[in-house]
Scaffold this motif. Structure first.
Motif, mmCIF file in Angstrom:
data_model
loop_
_atom_site.group_PDB
_atom_site.id
_atom_site.type_symbol
_atom_site.label_atom_id
_atom_site.label_comp_id
_atom_site.label_asym_id
_atom_site.label_seq_id
_atom_site.Cartn_x
_atom_site.Cartn_y
_atom_site.Cartn_z
ATOM 1 N N LEU A 1 0.935 -1.301 0.020
ATOM 2 C CA LEU A 1 -0.029 0.060 -0.006
ATOM 3 C C LEU A 1 0.829 1.316 0.079
ATOM 4 O O LEU A 1 1.388 1.391 0.841
ATOM 5 C CB LEU A 1 -0.774 -0.009 1.188
ATOM 6 N N TRP A 2 0.665 2.040 -1.207
ATOM 7 C CA TRP A 2 1.644 3.107 -1.014
ATOM 8 C C TRP A 2 1.494 4.028 -0.028
ATOM 9 O O TRP A 2 0.260 4.294 0.562
ATOM 10 C CB TRP A 2 1.250 4.059 -2.312
ATOM 11 N N THR A 3 2.540 4.599 0.751
ATOM 12 C CA THR A 3 2.498 5.318 1.715
ATOM 13 C C THR A 3 1.843 6.729 1.268
ATOM 14 O O THR A 3 0.959 7.381 2.024
ATOM 15 C CB THR A 3 3.973 5.784 2.000
ATOM 16 N N TRP A 4 2.251 7.401 0.091
ATOM 17 C CA TRP A 4 1.870 8.586 -0.333
ATOM 18 C C TRP A 4 0.256 8.454 -0.891
ATOM 19 O O TRP A 4 -0.114 7.264 -1.048
ATOM 20 C CB TRP A 4 2.678 9.399 -1.212
ATOM 21 N N ARG A 5 -0.388 9.267 -1.502
ATOM 22 C CA ARG A 5 -1.567 9.131 -1.850
ATOM 23 C C ARG A 5 -1.845 8.233 -3.215
ATOM 24 O O ARG A 5 -2.833 7.507 -3.111
ATOM 25 C CB ARG A 5 -2.207 10.585 -2.552
ATOM 26 N N MET A 6 -1.137 8.401 -4.127
ATOM 27 C CA MET A 6 -1.222 7.219 -5.361
ATOM 28 C C MET A 6 0.149 7.370 -6.081
ATOM 29 O O MET A 6 1.023 8.064 -5.766
ATOM 30 C CB MET A 6 -2.356 7.887 -6.052
ATOM 31 N N MET A 7 0.380 6.501 -7.163
ATOM 32 C CA MET A 7 1.498 6.520 -7.817
ATOM 33 C C MET A 7 1.963 7.807 -8.298
ATOM 34 O O MET A 7 3.004 8.016 -8.310
ATOM 35 C CB MET A 7 1.170 5.338 -8.938
ATOM 36 N N GLU A 8 1.084 8.616 -8.764
ATOM 37 C CA GLU A 8 1.521 9.893 -9.459
ATOM 38 C C GLU A 8 2.188 10.730 -8.555
ATOM 39 O O GLU A 8 3.038 11.290 -8.826
ATOM 40 C CB GLU A 8 0.093 10.618 -9.734
ATOM 41 N N ASN A 9 2.156 10.512 -7.239
ATOM 42 C CA ASN A 9 2.721 11.260 -6.414
ATOM 43 C C ASN A 9 4.181 11.046 -6.164
ATOM 44 O O ASN A 9 4.991 11.721 -5.490
ATOM 45 C CB ASN A 9 2.041 11.114 -4.902
ATOM 46 N N TYR A 10 4.561 9.907 -6.706
ATOM 47 C CA TYR A 10 6.146 9.261 -6.947
ATOM 48 C C TYR A 10 6.832 9.739 -8.305
ATOM 49 O O TYR A 10 7.911 9.313 -8.336
ATOM 50 C CB TYR A 10 6.102 7.816 -6.683
ATOM 51 N N VAL A 11 5.834 10.456 -9.051
ATOM 52 C CA VAL A 11 6.573 10.576 -10.128
ATOM 53 C C VAL A 11 7.549 11.953 -10.271
ATOM 54 O O VAL A 11 7.363 13.091 -9.765
ATOM 55 C CB VAL A 11 5.560 11.186 -11.509
ATOM 56 N N PRO A 12 8.872 11.900 -10.643
ATOM 57 C CA PRO A 12 9.735 12.937 -10.684
ATOM 58 C C PRO A 12 9.329 14.245 -11.644
ATOM 59 O O PRO A 12 8.499 14.041 -12.471
ATOM 60 C CB PRO A 12 11.140 12.429 -11.072
ATOM 61 N N LEU A 13 9.588 15.505 -10.982
ATOM 62 C CA LEU A 13 9.191 16.521 -11.541
ATOM 63 C C LEU A 13 9.551 16.646 -13.255
ATOM 64 O O LEU A 13 8.914 17.174 -13.891
ATOM 65 C CB LEU A 13 9.780 17.706 -10.896
ATOM 66 N N ARG A 14 10.703 15.948 -13.465
ATOM 67 C CA ARG A 14 11.143 16.010 -14.690
ATOM 68 C C ARG A 14 10.105 15.691 -15.601
ATOM 69 O O ARG A 14 10.003 15.786 -16.850
ATOM 70 C CB ARG A 14 12.446 15.371 -15.024
ATOM 71 N N VAL A 15 9.288 14.530 -15.349
ATOM 72 C CA VAL A 15 8.061 14.055 -16.214
ATOM 73 C C VAL A 15 7.292 14.980 -16.368
ATOM 74 O O VAL A 15 6.634 15.097 -17.527
ATOM 75 C CB VAL A 15 7.596 12.703 -15.475
ATOM 76 N N TRP A 16 6.678 15.733 -15.523
ATOM 77 C CA TRP A 16 5.706 16.754 -15.649
ATOM 78 C C TRP A 16 6.512 17.998 -16.354
ATOM 79 O O TRP A 16 5.549 18.382 -17.094
ATOM 80 C CB TRP A 16 5.363 17.025 -14.166
#
Length: 288
Positions: A198-213
């Motif tokens: 179970l992810w500690t943070w909200r969801m998978m997207e919260n673990y995405v590096p800023l370079r992706v965004w």
């Protein structure tokens, strides 16, 4: 998987499952560190094949390497060991020949994330398992968390003796503390899945590096800079989808190959998140 093979299998009258098992070891799909006596028994079987004019070059090469490895100390491993004996040989081999299963809420989003993390962290075992044809690891779409315990149970029933299923859940937490999805995790464990995260943070997207965004949203630099200014812990619980696309659809694929993400990209998330990502990779390796 790391196998503990009973050398009594070499005395079995049916050699087909024995050969299939050894071929998987020779192909490095599963690991086995035979003793010298076990290597000698494997060699004797291969020699009988050669005399019968049955060519198995991969197995012949592996046996020679097995003699060399048998003279060295057995590597210390922190992976679970799967015993393989005569009584359940055929069923165990059938299970080991099937692809391992990772059940996620979204096959493309979460699946792409797992692959991106494996590449960034240099986990060649997972990368190969995903790229093999046929695959050694399949990622199943759970369609959201509602039916995932039932889907996990169905995937478990596809295995007879060696269950090779893992499940990833979003926590949906808006802040640190209990998750409403902990009940789903328990249900999933209750149906026989030992490997659940179970992810500690909200969801998978919260673990995405800023370079992706940055790559996907060049015209939304203000929104991304807003993320950049937030403390890591705060950024872990916000609704990233709403923040960037107002709840609309996220880009696909989320992790373009040309981005070449590295471990350093994920380190911006902080040591706790990096360690969590490593635990997820270790969990997946447990079922391979």
């Amino acid at each position: 998987m790391l196998l503990d093979i009973d050398d009594a299998i070499f005395d079995a009258t049916n050699h087909q499952p024995v050969l299939q098992l050894l071929e998987m070891v020779a192909d490095r799909r599963h690991d086995w560190y035979p003793t010298l006596a076990q290597a000698e028994k494997a060699d004797a079987l291969v020699r009988r094949l050669i005399q019968a004019k049955i060519q198995m070059p991969l197995l012949e090469e592996w046996v020679q390497q097995a003699f060399i490895e048998a003279s060295n100390p057995i590597p210390v491993a922190d992976r679970r060991t799967v015993p393989v004996g005569v009584a359940d040989l055929q069923r165990a081999v059938a299970d080991l020949a099937k692809p391992a299963v990772l059940l996620v809420e979204n096959e493309f989003g979460d699946g792409g994330f797992v692959r991106a993390v494996a590449v960034a962290f240099g986990d060649d075992r997972i990368i190969e398992a995903l790229e093999r044809d046929p695959k050694w690891l399949t990622i199943y779409h759970g369609g959201g968390k509602g039916q995932m315990p039932q889907l996990a149970a169905a995937r478990c029933r596809e295995f007879s003796t060696v269950v090779r299923v893992a499940v990833l859940y979003d926590s949906d937490r808006k802040r640190p503390g209990p998750s409403e999805n902990e009940g789903k995790v328990k249900q999933t464990r209750d149906v026989g899945v030992d490997h659940v995260h179970l992810w500690t943070w909200r969801m998978m997207e919260n673990y995405v590096p800023l370079r992706v965004w940055d790559d996907h949203f060049p015209l939304k630099s203000d929104a991304i800079d807003g993320l950049r200014r937030k403390a890591v812990a705060e950024r872990g619980y916000i609704d990233i989808k709403r923040w960037l696309v107002g709840g609309g659809k996220m880009p696909f694929p989320l992790f373009p190959d040309e981005l070449n993400l590295t471990r350093e990209d994920f380190e911006e998330l902080g040591i706790d998140a990096v360690e969590e990502l490593q635990r997820v990779l270790s969990m997946i390796n447990e079922i391979l």
